[in-house]
Design an enzyme around this catalytic site. Sequence first.
Site, PDB file in Angstrom:
ATOM      1  N   LYS A 192       4.240  49.566  27.263  1.00 44.05           N
ATOM      2  CA  LYS A 192       3.887  50.787  26.527  1.00 44.05           C
ATOM      3  C   LYS A 192       3.263  51.858  27.418  1.00 44.05           C
ATOM      4  CE  LYS A 192       3.177  49.085  21.809  1.00 44.05           C
ATOM      5  NZ  LYS A 192       2.188  49.056  20.701  1.00 44.05           N
ATOM      6  N   ALA A 199     -10.619  47.128  20.150  1.00 52.73           N
ATOM      7  CA  ALA A 199     -10.532  48.389  20.893  1.00 52.73           C
ATOM      8  C   ALA A 199      -9.328  48.395  21.832  1.00 52.73           C
ATOM      9  CB  ALA A 199     -11.830  48.618  21.679  1.00 52.73           C
ATOM     10  N   ASN A 229     -16.377  45.835  18.744  1.00 60.23           N
ATOM     11  CA  ASN A 229     -15.563  45.132  19.723  1.00 60.23           C
ATOM     12  C   ASN A 229     -16.419  44.111  20.474  1.00 60.23           C
ATOM     13  OD1 ASN A 229     -12.923  44.885  20.953  1.00 60.23           O
ATOM     14  ND2 ASN A 229     -13.817  45.699  22.815  1.00 60.23           N
ATOM     15  N   SER A 244      12.099  39.405  17.521  1.00 60.37           N
ATOM     16  CA  SER A 244      11.636  40.634  16.873  1.00 60.37           C
ATOM     17  C   SER A 244      12.417  40.917  15.589  1.00 60.37           C
ATOM     18  CB  SER A 244      11.806  41.814  17.834  1.00 60.37           C
ATOM     19  OG  SER A 244      11.575  43.037  17.163  1.00 60.37           O
ATOM     20  N   TYR A 253       0.665  40.094  11.280  1.00 59.74           N
ATOM     21  CA  TYR A 253       1.571  39.784  10.172  1.00 59.74           C
ATOM     22  C   TYR A 253       2.178  38.389  10.259  1.00 59.74           C
ATOM     23  CZ  TYR A 253       4.968  41.552  13.615  1.00 59.74           C
ATOM     24  OH  TYR A 253       5.714  41.771  14.756  1.00 59.74           O
TER      25      TYR A 253
END
Length: 280
Positions: free
Chosen positions: A67, A131, A154, A15, A223
């Site tokens: 999350k 989505a 989607n 990361s 990215y």
Amino acid sequence: MAYMFGLIGYPIKHSLSPWIHKQFMKTTGMEGDYCIYEVTPEDSFEAFIGQLKSSRVDGFNITVPYKEKIISYLDDIDPVALKIGAVNTVVNRNGKWIGYNTDGKGYVRSLNSKFPNLLKKVTKRALILGAGGAAKGIFAALEEVGFKRVDIANRTKEKAVMICGRHKHQSQVYSFKDVEQRLHDYDIVIQTTSVGMKPQVDQSVLSDDTNFSPVPIYSDIVYQPIRTNFLQRAEQSGAQIHYGHTMLLYQAQYAFELWTGRKPNIGQMDEELKQILKGR
């Protein structure tokens, strides 16, 4: 005062969050550290969180696959994160853990940094491709800054319908195939899936005969690589493009602001991060 921040997730050894937040500390004149907390599926998440609660951590980011799992361990949750159903930033405020989601606001900040005139338009229209969790955050943030129309395409329409149902917009839901010839209807088209990420760099959610009109801005939150297949094809059509690494920077900026009350200047970090990613 030395701050203690970190990132929880798996796998996260590579990361760039430690580099980003250490740069923020340097530019704001603050002291502290940003650690990686890799919690594997075999580890006890509950036991790890118990240890972290007894530490002096001031705040942390949380990424896949935790999350949603972190929510049950929080003392409070921001209304935006609650609506999205996912948390990526936790603030330790006087011993209470408060959950936020910085993805959407970070995305809008990154968009405003390059295309400020877009956000000034009265009749802003956006199409979101995908989505998943990122799409949820970006949809909420676009609604907040006044987009008059936010549609979703989607692979399966059910997940997109669920996102739209949480918001006040009268949104249209499409399959990827259905929307390929109507991209010119929008001011911006935002690719929010992981399709096209290394090592599958030749892949795209849109087929080879898609009409990439030069009218909208095309944005990709992937990215790695910097210039995805999606962005390359958009650029070849003459359109303006928006890179995914800028969202990474600005969502981190918002998290840092929540933790410290200071909004660090991005400055040259955009270009520096781009060069780091190109070297990987």
